[in-house]
Design a protein around this motif. Structure first.
Motif, PDB file in Angstrom:
ATOM      1  N   GLN A  72      48.726  44.881  37.584  1.00 50.46           N
ATOM      2  CA  GLN A  72      49.169  44.887  38.970  1.00 50.46           C
ATOM      3  C   GLN A  72      48.029  45.362  39.868  1.00 50.46           C
ATOM      4  O   GLN A  72      47.165  46.141  39.420  1.00 50.46           O
ATOM      5  N   PRO A  73      47.992  44.913  41.130  1.00 57.30           N
ATOM      6  CA  PRO A  73      47.002  45.462  42.063  1.00 57.30           C
ATOM      7  C   PRO A  73      47.169  46.970  42.199  1.00 57.30           C
ATOM      8  O   PRO A  73      48.291  47.474  42.270  1.00 57.30           O
ATOM      9  N   VAL A  74      46.055  47.674  42.214  1.00 56.34           N
ATOM     10  CA  VAL A  74      46.095  49.132  42.354  1.00 56.34           C
ATOM     11  C   VAL A  74      46.372  49.471  43.814  1.00 56.34           C
ATOM     12  O   VAL A  74      45.601  49.112  44.710  1.00 56.34           O
ATOM     13  N   VAL A  75      47.482  50.176  44.046  1.00 50.10           N
ATOM     14  CA  VAL A  75      47.905  50.545  45.394  1.00 50.10           C
ATOM     15  C   VAL A  75      48.019  52.063  45.463  1.00 50.10           C
ATOM     16  O   VAL A  75      48.713  52.681  44.650  1.00 50.10           O
ATOM     17  N   GLY A  88      32.002  47.830  41.274  1.00 51.46           N
ATOM     18  CA  GLY A  88      32.566  47.574  42.597  1.00 51.46           C
ATOM     19  C   GLY A  88      32.726  48.859  43.374  1.00 51.46           C
ATOM     20  O   GLY A  88      32.977  49.926  42.802  1.00 51.46           O
ATOM     21  N   SER A  89      32.560  48.766  44.684  1.00 53.86           N
ATOM     22  CA  SER A  89      32.812  49.903  45.574  1.00 53.86           C
ATOM     23  C   SER A  89      34.192  49.679  46.185  1.00 53.86           C
ATOM     24  O   SER A  89      34.341  48.946  47.156  1.00 53.86           O
ATOM     25  N   PHE A  90      35.195  50.325  45.600  1.00 50.67           N
ATOM     26  CA  PHE A  90      36.577  50.083  45.991  1.00 50.67           C
ATOM     27  C   PHE A  90      37.042  51.125  47.006  1.00 50.67           C
ATOM     28  O   PHE A  90      36.753  52.321  46.866  1.00 50.67           O
ATOM     29  N   GLU A  91      37.758  50.660  48.017  1.00 48.80           N
ATOM     30  CA  GLU A  91      38.338  51.523  49.035  1.00 48.80           C
ATOM     31  C   GLU A  91      39.730  51.009  49.374  1.00 48.80           C
ATOM     32  O   GLU A  91      40.020  49.822  49.234  1.00 48.80           O
ATOM     33  N   THR A  92      40.597  51.905  49.826  1.00 50.04           N
ATOM     34  CA  THR A  92      41.952  51.491  50.185  1.00 50.04           C
ATOM     35  C   THR A  92      41.958  50.837  51.565  1.00 50.04           C
ATOM     36  O   THR A  92      41.282  51.291  52.483  1.00 50.04           O
ATOM     37  N   ASP A  93      42.721  49.760  51.673  1.00 50.40           N
ATOM     38  CA  ASP A  93      42.877  49.127  52.976  1.00 50.40           C
ATOM     39  C   ASP A  93      44.094  49.715  53.690  1.00 50.40           C
ATOM     40  O   ASP A  93      44.662  50.724  53.251  1.00 50.40           O
ATOM     41  N   LYS A  94      44.535  49.108  54.771  1.00 52.83           N
ATOM     42  CA  LYS A  94      45.639  49.655  55.560  1.00 52.83           C
ATOM     43  C   LYS A  94      46.949  49.689  54.782  1.00 52.83           C
ATOM     44  O   LYS A  94      47.859  50.461  55.120  1.00 52.83           O
ATOM     45  N   ASN A  95      47.044  48.859  53.736  1.00 50.51           N
ATOM     46  CA  ASN A  95      48.245  48.822  52.907  1.00 50.51           C
ATOM     47  C   ASN A  95      48.102  49.652  51.635  1.00 50.51           C
ATOM     48  O   ASN A  95      48.997  49.640  50.788  1.00 50.51           O
ATOM     49  N   GLY A  96      46.981  50.336  51.502  1.00 52.24           N
ATOM     50  CA  GLY A  96      46.758  51.168  50.327  1.00 52.24           C
ATOM     51  C   GLY A  96      46.204  50.427  49.132  1.00 52.24           C
ATOM     52  O   GLY A  96      46.042  51.022  48.061  1.00 52.24           O
ATOM     53  N   VAL A  97      45.915  49.120  49.278  1.00 51.71           N
ATOM     54  CA  VAL A  97      45.386  48.330  48.167  1.00 51.71           C
ATOM     55  C   VAL A  97      43.916  48.676  47.962  1.00 51.71           C
ATOM     56  O   VAL A  97      43.135  48.699  48.915  1.00 51.71           O
ATOM     57  N   LEU A  98      43.541  48.936  46.718  1.00 53.50           N
ATOM     58  CA  LEU A  98      42.160  49.305  46.402  1.00 53.50           C
ATOM     59  C   LEU A  98      41.344  48.023  46.238  1.00 53.50           C
ATOM     60  O   LEU A  98      41.564  47.248  45.303  1.00 53.50           O
ATOM     61  N   ARG A  99      40.399  47.803  47.158  1.00 57.41           N
ATOM     62  CA  ARG A  99      39.628  46.565  47.161  1.00 57.41           C
ATOM     63  C   ARG A  99      38.205  46.816  47.657  1.00 57.41           C
ATOM     64  O   ARG A  99      37.903  47.854  48.250  1.00 57.41           O
ATOM     65  N   THR A 100      37.336  45.833  47.402  1.00 58.98           N
ATOM     66  CA  THR A 100      35.965  45.899  47.894  1.00 58.98           C
ATOM     67  C   THR A 100      35.883  45.228  49.261  1.00 58.98           C
ATOM     68  O   THR A 100      36.821  44.549  49.695  1.00 58.98           O
ATOM     69  N   LYS A 101      34.751  45.391  49.918  1.00 56.39           N
ATOM     70  CA  LYS A 101      34.553  44.750  51.224  1.00 56.39           C
ATOM     71  C   LYS A 101      34.537  43.233  51.115  1.00 56.39           C
ATOM     72  O   LYS A 101      34.819  42.533  52.083  1.00 56.39           O
ATOM     73  N   SER A 102      34.215  42.706  49.931  1.00 53.73           N
ATOM     74  CA  SER A 102      34.223  41.259  49.741  1.00 53.73           C
ATOM     75  C   SER A 102      35.603  40.729  49.373  1.00 53.73           C
ATOM     76  O   SER A 102      35.759  39.523  49.148  1.00 53.73           O
ATOM     77  N   GLY A 103      36.609  41.623  49.300  1.00 54.22           N
ATOM     78  CA  GLY A 103      37.977  41.178  49.062  1.00 54.22           C
ATOM     79  C   GLY A 103      38.428  41.174  47.622  1.00 54.22           C
ATOM     80  O   GLY A 103      39.479  40.616  47.303  1.00 54.22           O
ATOM     81  N   LEU A 104      37.673  41.805  46.719  1.00 50.59           N
ATOM     82  CA  LEU A 104      38.089  41.880  45.316  1.00 50.59           C
ATOM     83  C   LEU A 104      39.074  43.029  45.140  1.00 50.59           C
ATOM     84  O   LEU A 104      38.784  44.172  45.493  1.00 50.59           O
ATOM     85  N   VAL A 105      40.225  42.732  44.573  1.00 44.92           N
ATOM     86  CA  VAL A 105      41.295  43.714  44.389  1.00 44.92           C
ATOM     87  C   VAL A 105      41.284  44.183  42.934  1.00 44.92           C
ATOM     88  O   VAL A 105      41.320  43.372  42.005  1.00 44.92           O
ATOM     89  N   LEU A 106      41.242  45.499  42.741  1.00 47.37           N
ATOM     90  CA  LEU A 106      41.225  46.068  41.396  1.00 47.37           C
ATOM     91  C   LEU A 106      42.614  45.960  40.771  1.00 47.37           C
ATOM     92  O   LEU A 106      43.632  46.210  41.427  1.00 47.37           O
TER      93      LEU A 106
END
Length: 425
Positions: A157-160, A114-132
């Motif tokens: 827990q979700p990686v934040v 997965g290509s994970f990036e932080t969103d505005k809340n700091g949650v590490l997720r992919t563009k397709s919405g998968l949360v690590l």
């Protein structure tokens, strides 16, 4: 009637090859999709009960069985994003969907990359919405075993990641690499100030005094004082024999342990804030020495760092997600386990190269990356598709010929049935 069974077999052949064509099309379309596991089609014959003595044969036809080679690993492709993650070997990354996370749903999904990036809340997720998902570390960067529930997602827990976070690394160990003069020391001794970082990352100073004994050769008294006024006194004696001259011969007081060569100093008198000061074990090569030279405190070393800002993220092969700060301090934030089960090929395939536990796959277990049967975690990498385009194109040609042959069978049966109709006329 045999001619009717021939027609049924031809139709079954068309249907089976149509199914194979669908899997081939899917594979070719996803030949550049990261983490895609190729679909397969296998043919199985259908045999009707035969009466051998009747001299007739009824065609049973063919049926297509599809599957997916989930256990097969694709090549690792290097990337420039530190939070692009791939599994090198067996195992899956635990993920969940944004919807499941919002609804506090513990529905576990799995993926191999997965290509994970932080969103505005700091949650590490992919563009397709998968949360690590991972096991969170304590404030000191350690993972508690009590949180590592292996057969359930209860501890995950979700990686934040807070992009604006700061962290300090308090000093916990100091090595006193000091050379004291064996000849003509100053009667009042020597004083050294050693800087350290407290629990809040602030710079503090220890004052260390070395006073030579006026009556005993090669003997010194070392006194350590912190900013609160807490002191510790240790009496030192140095060896003057051949071969061991200059090394520490004995030490006593001030919390000194001859077995480790360390002196334990509680900052501010608080046993919860111990500082380990290494002066060496008697009878060995020690950092603190007495030689016929000038006083030299330049060999003092310590750990710790002041408050720093987050500058980067990295994940190691054992699945530890670590934050690096601009002071050089590295701190573990999460541990990402790898999910394994008895039959990976029995998993249910879902969108976005994700998989879910099924009755055929067996129950899952969470391993530390690199332990048991699982592989390792690779950062700055993606897993490529397992599709071999050349092989799929070959299968495409074979399927096209097989489809045309079955169509020819149906055309021939149709012509024969027409002849049968003409006989009645």
């Amino acid at each position: 009637m045999s001619i009717s069974s021939s027609l049924s077999a031809g139709v079954a052949g068309l249907a089976a090859n149509s199914t194979r064509l669908a899997t081939i099309s899917d594979n070719i379309a996803n030949s550049s999709t990261y983490g895609y596991k190729k679909a397969t089609t296998e043919f199985e014959s259908m045999v009707l009960n035969q009466n051998r003595s009747s001299g007739t044969y009824s065609a049973g036809g063919v049926i297509a069985k599809t599957g997916r080679m989930i256990s097969e690993n694709g090549p690792l492709v290097p990337t420039s994003n530190a939070t692009d993650i791939a599994v090198n070997g067996r195992g899956f990354l635990p993920v969940t969907t944004s919807t499941s996370m919002a609804n506090d749903n513990d529905d576990l999904l799995m993926t191999t990359t997965g290509s994970f990036e932080t969103d505005k809340n700091g949650v590490l997720r992919t563009k397709s919405g998968l949360v690590l998902l991972g096991w969170p570390a304590n404030a000191d960067g350690k993972i508690e075993e009590s949180t590592q529930i292996r057969d359930s997602v209860g501890g995950l827990q979700p990686v934040v990641i807070n992009a604006n976070q700061t962290a300090a690394d308090p000093t916990t160990a100091i090595t006193l690499g000091v050379t004291l003069p064996a000849e003509d020391p100053k009667p009042g001794g020597y004083t050294t100030t050693v800087e350290y970082y407290d629990n809040l990352g602030a710079r503090q100073n220890l004052t260390i005094n070395y006073v030579p004994s006026a009556t005993t050769p090669n003997a010194w008294q070392m006194t350590i004082t912190d900013p609160s006024g807490t002191t510790a006194t240790c009496n030192l004696t140095f060896d003057s024999t051949r071969g061991s001259g200059g090394n520490l011969a004995s030490a006593s007081g001030g919390g000194y342990d001859a077995g480790t060569g360390n002196l334990t100093f509680n900052l501010g008198g608080d046993a919860q804030s111990p500082l380990t000061i290494n002066i060496g074990k008697p009878g060995s090569q020690t950092p603190m020495r007495q030689l016929s030279s000038n006083y030299d405190p330049k060999g003092i070393a310590k750990n710790g760092s002041p408050v720093g800002n987050l500058s980067g993220l990295a994940i190691d092969e054992n699945g530890y997600l670590q934050a690096t700060y601009d002071t050089g301090f590295v701190k573990t934030l999460y541990q990402i386990p790898l999910v394994d089960m008895a039959n990976p090929n029995g998993l249910t395939s879902l969108d976005s190269q994700t998989f879910k536990i099924s009755a055929k796959s067996g129950s899952f277990y969470l391993w530390n990356a690199g332990d048991g049967p699982t592989g390792t975690v690779q950062g700055n990498a993606r897993e490529g598709s397992t599709v071999d385009v050349a092989e799929e194109l070959t299968n495409l040609i074979q399927t096209q010929r097989a489809y045309s042959s079955n169509a020819k069978v149906i055309q021939t049966v149709d012509e024969m049935l027409q002849e049968t109709t003409n006989i009645k006329r």
